[in-house]
Design a protein around this motif. Structure first.
Motif, mmCIF file in Angstrom:
data_model
loop_
_atom_site.group_PDB
_atom_site.id
_atom_site.type_symbol
_atom_site.label_atom_id
_atom_site.label_comp_id
_atom_site.label_asym_id
_atom_site.label_seq_id
_atom_site.Cartn_x
_atom_site.Cartn_y
_atom_site.Cartn_z
ATOM 1 N N GLU A 62 4.099 2.392 3.488
ATOM 2 C CA GLU A 62 3.754 2.369 4.909
ATOM 3 C C GLU A 62 2.712 3.426 5.234
ATOM 4 O O GLU A 62 1.777 3.184 6.000
ATOM 5 N N VAL A 63 2.834 4.594 4.631
ATOM 6 C CA VAL A 63 1.853 5.659 4.840
ATOM 7 C C VAL A 63 0.486 5.215 4.327
ATOM 8 O O VAL A 63 -0.539 5.381 5.004
ATOM 9 N N GLU A 64 0.455 4.638 3.144
ATOM 10 C CA GLU A 64 -0.821 4.192 2.575
ATOM 11 C C GLU A 64 -1.465 3.099 3.427
ATOM 12 O O GLU A 64 -2.678 3.114 3.642
ATOM 13 N N ARG A 65 -0.674 2.160 3.929
ATOM 14 C CA ARG A 65 -1.219 1.113 4.814
ATOM 15 C C ARG A 65 -1.771 1.720 6.099
ATOM 16 O O ARG A 65 -2.836 1.324 6.577
ATOM 17 N N MET A 66 -1.076 2.688 6.652
ATOM 18 C CA MET A 66 -1.560 3.346 7.863
ATOM 19 C C MET A 66 -2.848 4.121 7.594
ATOM 20 O O MET A 66 -3.763 4.134 8.425
ATOM 21 N N MET A 67 -2.937 4.758 6.420
ATOM 22 C CA MET A 67 -4.146 5.504 6.067
ATOM 23 C C MET A 67 -5.347 4.573 5.930
ATOM 24 O O MET A 67 -6.461 4.926 6.328
ATOM 25 N N LEU A 68 -5.120 3.385 5.403
ATOM 26 C CA LEU A 68 -6.204 2.418 5.293
ATOM 27 C C LEU A 68 -6.604 1.874 6.660
ATOM 28 O O LEU A 68 -7.789 1.684 6.954
#
Length: 69
Positions: free
Chosen positions: A59-65
């Motif tokens: 979820e963090v990685e998706r938000m960062m993208l």
């Protein structure tokens, strides 16, 4: 006459004593910071929006993208 499932007591007052104890003692906020917070900001700082188990790495990685800065 009472509304279905409710009483006549009306809305409850905001729990200022509890909010100030949490803000000043638990969160150690300075008064000028506490009084400038919006209610959603205060709730977030107090953990009111926490999700059970926290946020996953994916979820963090998706938000960062999605929201690069």
């Amino acid at each position: 006459m009472r509304a279905a499932g409710g009483g006549d007591e009306g809305p409850k007052p905001f729990p200022w004593g509890t909010a100030m104890t949490l803000g000043f003692h638990r969160l150690r906020l300075l008064p000028e910071v506490f009084w400038r917070l919006s209610l959603p900001e205060f709730v977030a700082m107090a953990g009111g929006f926490d999700r059970p188990g926290g946020i996953s790495r994916g979820e963090v990685e998706r938000m960062m993208l999605r929201f690069p800065d």
